[in-house]
Design an enzyme around this catalytic site. Sequence first.
Site, PDB file in Angstrom:
ATOM      1  N   LYS A 108      14.551  37.578   2.764  1.00 42.92           N
ATOM      2  CA  LYS A 108      13.418  37.284   3.645  1.00 42.92           C
ATOM      3  C   LYS A 108      13.280  38.267   4.798  1.00 42.92           C
ATOM      4  O   LYS A 108      14.266  38.611   5.453  1.00 42.92           O
ATOM      5  CB  LYS A 108      13.559  35.863   4.218  1.00 42.92           C
ATOM      6  CG  LYS A 108      13.447  34.756   3.183  1.00 42.92           C
ATOM      7  CD  LYS A 108      13.507  33.390   3.837  1.00 42.92           C
ATOM      8  CE  LYS A 108      13.317  32.262   2.825  1.00 42.92           C
ATOM      9  NZ  LYS A 108      13.347  30.938   3.477  1.00 42.92           N
ATOM     10  N   GLY A 131      28.000  40.222   3.969  1.00 45.40           N
ATOM     11  CA  GLY A 131      28.774  39.710   2.831  1.00 45.40           C
ATOM     12  C   GLY A 131      28.365  40.266   1.480  1.00 45.40           C
ATOM     13  O   GLY A 131      29.205  40.712   0.697  1.00 45.40           O
ATOM     14  N   ARG A 156      41.982  39.176   6.125  1.00 49.57           N
ATOM     15  CA  ARG A 156      41.922  39.096   7.585  1.00 49.57           C
ATOM     16  C   ARG A 156      43.313  38.984   8.203  1.00 49.57           C
ATOM     17  O   ARG A 156      43.549  39.500   9.296  1.00 49.57           O
ATOM     18  CB  ARG A 156      41.047  37.910   8.009  1.00 49.57           C
ATOM     19  CG  ARG A 156      39.557  38.170   7.779  1.00 49.57           C
ATOM     20  CD  ARG A 156      38.713  36.980   8.165  1.00 49.57           C
ATOM     21  NE  ARG A 156      37.293  37.313   8.062  1.00 49.57           N
ATOM     22  CZ  ARG A 156      36.309  36.436   8.211  1.00 49.57           C
ATOM     23  NH1 ARG A 156      36.587  35.166   8.463  1.00 49.57           N
ATOM     24  NH2 ARG A 156      35.056  36.814   8.107  1.00 49.57           N
ATOM     25  N   GLY A 164      27.856  38.181  11.171  1.00 50.77           N
ATOM     26  CA  GLY A 164      26.846  37.926  12.191  1.00 50.77           C
ATOM     27  C   GLY A 164      26.900  38.920  13.334  1.00 50.77           C
ATOM     28  O   GLY A 164      25.868  39.315  13.879  1.00 50.77           O
TER      29      GLY A 164
END
Length: 397
Positions: free
Chosen positions: A198, A351, A41, A374
């Site tokens: 999920k 990720g 980063r 996210g």
Amino acid sequence: MNVIRFSDLCTRGQVAGKRVFIRADLNVPQDDTGHITEDTRIRASIPCIQMALDAGAAVMVTSHLGRPTEGAFTSADSLAPVAARMGELMGRTIPVVANWVDGVQVQAGQLVMLENCRVNKGEKKNDEALSRKMAALCDIFVHDAFGTAHRAEASTYGIAEYAPIACAGPLLAAEMDAISKALLAPKRPLVAIVAGSKVSTKLTILKSLAANVDQLIVGGGIANTFMLAAGLKIGKSLAEPALLADATAVIEAMKARGAAVPIPTDVVTAKTFSADAVATVKAATDVADDDLILDIGPQTAQTLADQLKKAGTIVWNGPVGVFEFAAFENGTKVIAQAIADSSAFSIAGGGDTLAAIAKYGIEDQVGYISTGGGAFLEVLEGKTLPAFEVLTRRAAG
């Protein structure tokens, strides 16, 4: 997306002598001694900073690091190690400025790093007074932290409201371009791969994509729930029986448009969840009551690979099996290679997806790799990210 691009301001000579405030994403991992263990980063943020310096700006850069308590700065929260590493990479000393909200002294050609922005009281709640103070520090605000684009905080959103000019840095602009290419104006067929443990965590993504994609490939625990919805037995595999109606609704929505959710025809099973478990390939109709499905089978993997090679655009979020275990990695490996071999424009994020891309060495063969986490998932959900919204609005005047 119509936003002001920092690169354009630099090209037009509108940055020389200006105070430029860059919100970067420098939230890098550190060990217990504070040593930076991975600096991707930091490296990724340097082009924007160097662009500003080359254009003759007085440059301030800040970021969050870790999860500090607002108003309670500790040495562990400091960006000093980040500034030191960035200085090494840029061949210069980068001063770190604390308590900067009420004023910063920086001259044209200089670069300073402003301490961890999440320590400022009101940062996470996008406090207007704090936002206005930040905006007063600069002539140009540059948002270059896609990983924070889904959050409306003072240093990502509020400052963009009040700064004289608010624009997108090269990293954020690249994400915007890739997302637009993949989702807003895709070359067809558009194929999405959504995998994970999920359905509940990806349900809004699945529903959003079901209205747009030509093929929706599901993997991992999500695929198990879809197999149940298709009337197949899955043994003791991870699944969410309470969401069978939702899975069925996605399948029907796709079918109504002439699109499809391919259900595995063969799977790789084991009796226990472990790296040394015996892997057994079997037809999807032959799963025993004590079986765990840990990967798609070779026939399914090849069928999906053939479809991916014909795609115009591919969106990839999540490995299709337990790729960390060698016996259960074939599905993900075949999918990854198919994406690499495809002429389609591909965008990948998340990720585990990035870990799979690195494991199979296909970084240079994926069209765009999103580091947003996210933020990337919220884009797939069909949400408008706060950063995109405010920068688009500011560009419109």
